[in-house]
Motif scaffolding. Structure first.
Motif, PDB file in Angstrom:
ATOM      1  N   LEU A   1      17.957  -9.342   8.642  1.00 39.76           N
ATOM      2  CA  LEU A   1      17.946 -10.222   9.809  1.00 39.76           C
ATOM      3  C   LEU A   1      18.887  -9.701  10.884  1.00 39.76           C
ATOM      4  O   LEU A   1      18.577  -9.731  12.076  1.00 39.76           O
ATOM      5  CB  LEU A   1      18.356 -11.631   9.390  1.00 39.76           C
ATOM      6  CG  LEU A   1      18.334 -12.701  10.478  1.00 39.76           C
ATOM      7  CD1 LEU A   1      16.929 -12.882  11.016  1.00 39.76           C
ATOM      8  CD2 LEU A   1      18.858 -14.026   9.919  1.00 39.76           C
ATOM      9  N   SER A   2      20.053  -9.205  10.460  1.00 40.99           N
ATOM     10  CA  SER A   2      21.020  -8.642  11.408  1.00 40.99           C
ATOM     11  C   SER A   2      20.426  -7.436  12.145  1.00 40.99           C
ATOM     12  O   SER A   2      20.530  -7.327  13.366  1.00 40.99           O
ATOM     13  CB  SER A   2      22.296  -8.228  10.668  1.00 40.99           C
ATOM     14  OG  SER A   2      23.201  -7.599  11.547  1.00 40.99           O
ATOM     15  N   LYS A   3      19.778  -6.550  11.407  1.00 41.10           N
ATOM     16  CA  LYS A   3      19.180  -5.360  12.027  1.00 41.10           C
ATOM     17  C   LYS A   3      18.083  -5.743  13.007  1.00 41.10           C
ATOM     18  O   LYS A   3      17.963  -5.161  14.083  1.00 41.10           O
ATOM     19  CB  LYS A   3      18.613  -4.446  10.940  1.00 41.10           C
ATOM     20  CG  LYS A   3      19.661  -3.759  10.089  1.00 41.10           C
ATOM     21  CD  LYS A   3      19.022  -2.939   8.981  1.00 41.10           C
ATOM     22  CE  LYS A   3      20.085  -2.292   8.091  1.00 41.10           C
ATOM     23  NZ  LYS A   3      19.462  -1.542   6.960  1.00 41.10           N
ATOM     24  N   GLN A   4      17.283  -6.737  12.624  1.00 38.03           N
ATOM     25  CA  GLN A   4      16.197  -7.184  13.480  1.00 38.03           C
ATOM     26  C   GLN A   4      16.726  -7.758  14.794  1.00 38.03           C
ATOM     27  O   GLN A   4      16.192  -7.474  15.873  1.00 38.03           O
ATOM     28  CB  GLN A   4      15.372  -8.238  12.740  1.00 38.03           C
ATOM     29  CG  GLN A   4      14.211  -8.805  13.536  1.00 38.03           C
ATOM     30  CD  GLN A   4      13.489  -9.892  12.758  1.00 38.03           C
ATOM     31  OE1 GLN A   4      13.596  -9.975  11.526  1.00 38.03           O
ATOM     32  NE2 GLN A   4      12.768 -10.740  13.466  1.00 38.03           N
ATOM     33  N   TYR A   5      17.776  -8.582  14.713  1.00 33.26           N
ATOM     34  CA  TYR A   5      18.351  -9.203  15.908  1.00 33.26           C
ATOM     35  C   TYR A   5      18.998  -8.143  16.797  1.00 33.26           C
ATOM     36  O   TYR A   5      18.833  -8.151  18.019  1.00 33.26           O
ATOM     37  CB  TYR A   5      19.379 -10.244  15.487  1.00 33.26           C
ATOM     38  CG  TYR A   5      19.772 -11.220  16.580  1.00 33.26           C
ATOM     39  CD1 TYR A   5      19.004 -12.343  16.824  1.00 33.26           C
ATOM     40  CD2 TYR A   5      20.911 -11.021  17.348  1.00 33.26           C
ATOM     41  CE1 TYR A   5      19.360 -13.256  17.807  1.00 33.26           C
ATOM     42  CE2 TYR A   5      21.283 -11.918  18.330  1.00 33.26           C
ATOM     43  CZ  TYR A   5      20.499 -13.030  18.559  1.00 33.26           C
ATOM     44  OH  TYR A   5      20.852 -13.924  19.539  1.00 33.26           O
ATOM     45  N   ARG A   6      19.726  -7.224  16.190  1.00 28.35           N
ATOM     46  CA  ARG A   6      20.393  -6.158  16.950  1.00 28.35           C
ATOM     47  C   ARG A   6      19.379  -5.251  17.645  1.00 28.35           C
ATOM     48  O   ARG A   6      19.636  -4.755  18.743  1.00 28.35           O
ATOM     49  CB  ARG A   6      21.270  -5.331  16.007  1.00 28.35           C
ATOM     50  CG  ARG A   6      22.550  -6.028  15.570  1.00 28.35           C
ATOM     51  CD  ARG A   6      23.263  -5.270  14.474  1.00 28.35           C
ATOM     52  NE  ARG A   6      24.571  -5.865  14.171  1.00 28.35           N
ATOM     53  CZ  ARG A   6      25.719  -5.199  14.207  1.00 28.35           C
ATOM     54  NH1 ARG A   6      25.731  -3.918  14.519  1.00 28.35           N
ATOM     55  NH2 ARG A   6      26.860  -5.801  13.923  1.00 28.35           N
ATOM     56  N   LYS A   7      18.245  -5.041  16.999  1.00 28.15           N
ATOM     57  CA  LYS A   7      17.233  -4.139  17.550  1.00 28.15           C
ATOM     58  C   LYS A   7      16.748  -4.612  18.909  1.00 28.15           C
ATOM     59  O   LYS A   7      16.378  -3.804  19.774  1.00 28.15           O
ATOM     60  CB  LYS A   7      16.061  -4.038  16.569  1.00 28.15           C
ATOM     61  CG  LYS A   7      15.073  -2.926  16.899  1.00 28.15           C
ATOM     62  CD  LYS A   7      14.016  -2.809  15.804  1.00 28.15           C
ATOM     63  CE  LYS A   7      13.035  -1.690  16.128  1.00 28.15           C
ATOM     64  NZ  LYS A   7      11.986  -1.566  15.071  1.00 28.15           N
ATOM     65  N   GLU A   8      16.761  -5.933  19.135  1.00 30.36           N
ATOM     66  CA  GLU A   8      16.330  -6.478  20.419  1.00 30.36           C
ATOM     67  C   GLU A   8      17.226  -6.004  21.563  1.00 30.36           C
ATOM     68  O   GLU A   8      16.821  -6.015  22.727  1.00 30.36           O
ATOM     69  CB  GLU A   8      16.343  -8.009  20.359  1.00 30.36           C
ATOM     70  CG  GLU A   8      15.366  -8.598  19.348  1.00 30.36           C
ATOM     71  CD  GLU A   8      15.457 -10.104  19.281  1.00 30.36           C
ATOM     72  OE1 GLU A   8      15.986 -10.709  20.238  1.00 30.36           O
ATOM     73  OE2 GLU A   8      15.020 -10.673  18.259  1.00 30.36           O
ATOM     74  N   PHE A   9      18.447  -5.567  21.216  1.00 24.37           N
ATOM     75  CA  PHE A   9      19.398  -5.102  22.223  1.00 24.37           C
ATOM     76  C   PHE A   9      19.676  -3.599  22.087  1.00 24.37           C
ATOM     77  O   PHE A   9      20.663  -3.090  22.609  1.00 24.37           O
ATOM     78  CB  PHE A   9      20.706  -5.885  22.097  1.00 24.37           C
ATOM     79  CG  PHE A   9      20.528  -7.366  22.222  1.00 24.37           C
ATOM     80  CD1 PHE A   9      20.543  -7.977  23.471  1.00 24.37           C
ATOM     81  CD2 PHE A   9      20.315  -8.156  21.099  1.00 24.37           C
ATOM     82  CE1 PHE A   9      20.368  -9.347  23.592  1.00 24.37           C
ATOM     83  CE2 PHE A   9      20.135  -9.515  21.199  1.00 24.37           C
ATOM     84  CZ  PHE A   9      20.161 -10.121  22.458  1.00 24.37           C
TER      85      PHE A   9
END
Length: 409
Positions: free
Chosen positions: A207-215
């Motif tokens: 989930l952390s990687k997915q959220y960070r990927k947006e930025f």
């Protein structure tokens, strides 16, 4: 034996049961209200919202001050009354609050409860004590610095009229006992709390990687997060300056800032423009303004950051941002004031820094922890364990139920 009729009254203008955008207080009141027993029956009184008409909830337990033609007429009349006169008569000047509180007063006089617990605003507590003195009145203070917030005159009223006192930190209870060594009513600290199933089961590297990927950020990027008001008292500019200083030393830190100046009741537009200008000129690809995030989306935010900051300069109660961050295994760097001192153990589940040297202390702690992932990982484990041991809803409901036993017949 008949049950005691207990009414929990919300002084804030948020409805209960809470909706997806509700802050922490409505959710806490809802949790405390679900404890009917053989001796006590709980009801909640809060402000009405239109979406309640389409929501399934216990309409006998969750009651609301609904708008009426008289309320609308009264509010329109109040609009033309000078602020000084409104404040002299009611103790406050916002028209919708006056109408809401007057509605609460009429309801309490009609319902005739045995116990009234007033959350938040002391003027409402005073109003209800005077409107129906036969009830046992309990005030739930949700801040620190009791004398500073209430003043000695109001504290004297509290001591003479209250049957109990609740607070979401230890400090005001200690202060009250110091002012009145022979205090003759029960007290209890009911901290803010979390339902661990709402947050802890969502802790996920994926989930952390997915959220960070947006930025366009990776798991190796170091991210500091803050959620709250974009005001001077939260030391946001000092945070930006510290990150800029470390950037010049070769340590690149990203910032996730959740909040919106547009929904603040007393926005400091000049300060907001100042921090925006600093970010644009010095941290062009490092500050990520996320806007206001509803509570149901915050778990993604907590997952994505490495460490949070709570840098209040003047006062801090028992921050939901602090509690929720820790419940996701996210340590916090906090100023050593108010309720922060009761939650953070320096170096274990976060860091405490001095208000007088926020920027310098931040530079030191951020540089240290960004280069010591082992320590950061241990603090993350400590953060979640602390919440499990001290700040779950079940723990706080248990404390509340023990407190309420003082009022059983």
């Amino acid at each position: 034996m008949s049950k005691l009729n207990v009414i929990l009254v919300s002084g804030s203008r948020h409805t209960i049961p809470p909706n997806k955008n509700s802050p922490g207080v409505p959710r806490i009141i809802e949790a405390l209200s679900k404890n009917d027993s053989a001796s006590m029956s709980y009801k909640v009184l809060s402000k009405y919202e239109d979406n309640l008409d389409h929501k399934a909830y216990d309409r006998n337990k969750y009651l609301h001050i609904k708008p009426t033609p008289w309320n609308r007429f009264f509010e329109n009349i109040l609009h033309y009354v000078p602020l000084k006169i409104k404040k002299r008569i009611f103790g406050y000047s916002l028209e919708d609050r006056i109408v809401y509180y007057e509605g609460i007063k009429r309801f309490i006089k009609k319902e005739k409860p045995d116990v009234v617990i007033t959350f938040m605003h002391f003027e409402l507590f005073k109003k209800l004590c005077k409107a129906y003195p036969k009830a046992k009145h309990i005030y739930f203070f949700r801040s620190t610095d009791l004398k500073l917030r209430l003043g000695l005159k109001n504290i004297d009223f509290l001591l003479k009229n209250s049957s109990g006192f609740l607070a979401n930190t230890r400090a005001p209870i200690d202060e009250l006992k110091a002012l009145s060594p022979n205090l003759n009513f029960p007290t209890q600290t009911i901290y803010n709390s979390v339902n661990l199933s709402d947050f802890s089961d969502k802790i996920s590297d994926g989930l952390s990687k997915q959220y960070r990927k947006e930025f366009n950020l990776t798991s190796s990027d170091f991210i500091v997060g803050y959620a709250g008001r974009l005001s001077e008292e939260k030391s946001i500019l000092e945070l930006f300056e510290a990150v800029h200083y470390l950037n010049n030393k070769g340590l690149k830190i990203h910032l996730f800032i959740a909040g919106s100046i547009e929904i603040e009741t007393t926005p400091n537009i000049h300060y907001y423009k100042e921090i925006i200008k600093f970010a644009e000129e010095n941290l062009t690809d490092q500050v990520h303004f996320l806007g206001w995030l509803p509570n149901k989306e915050l778990y993604e935010f907590y997952n994505a950051i490495d460490i949070g900051v709570l840098l209040s300069k003047y006062s801090e109660g028992n921050s939901m941002f602090l509690i929720e961050s820790l419940s996701m295994g996210t340590p916090i760097i906090a100023t050593s004031i108010g309720g922060n001192l009761e939650i953070i153990t320096n170096g274990e589940n976060g860091f405490l820094i001095e208000v007088e040297n926020v920027k310098e202390n931040l530079i030191e702690k951020l540089e240290m922890i960004a280069n010591d992932k082992k320590h950061l990982n241990q603090m993350s484990i400590n953060a979640l364990n602390y919440i499990k041991q001290h700040h779950t809803i079940d723990i706080m409901v248990g404390k509340f139920n023990n407190f309420m036993q003082n009022f059983e017949a």
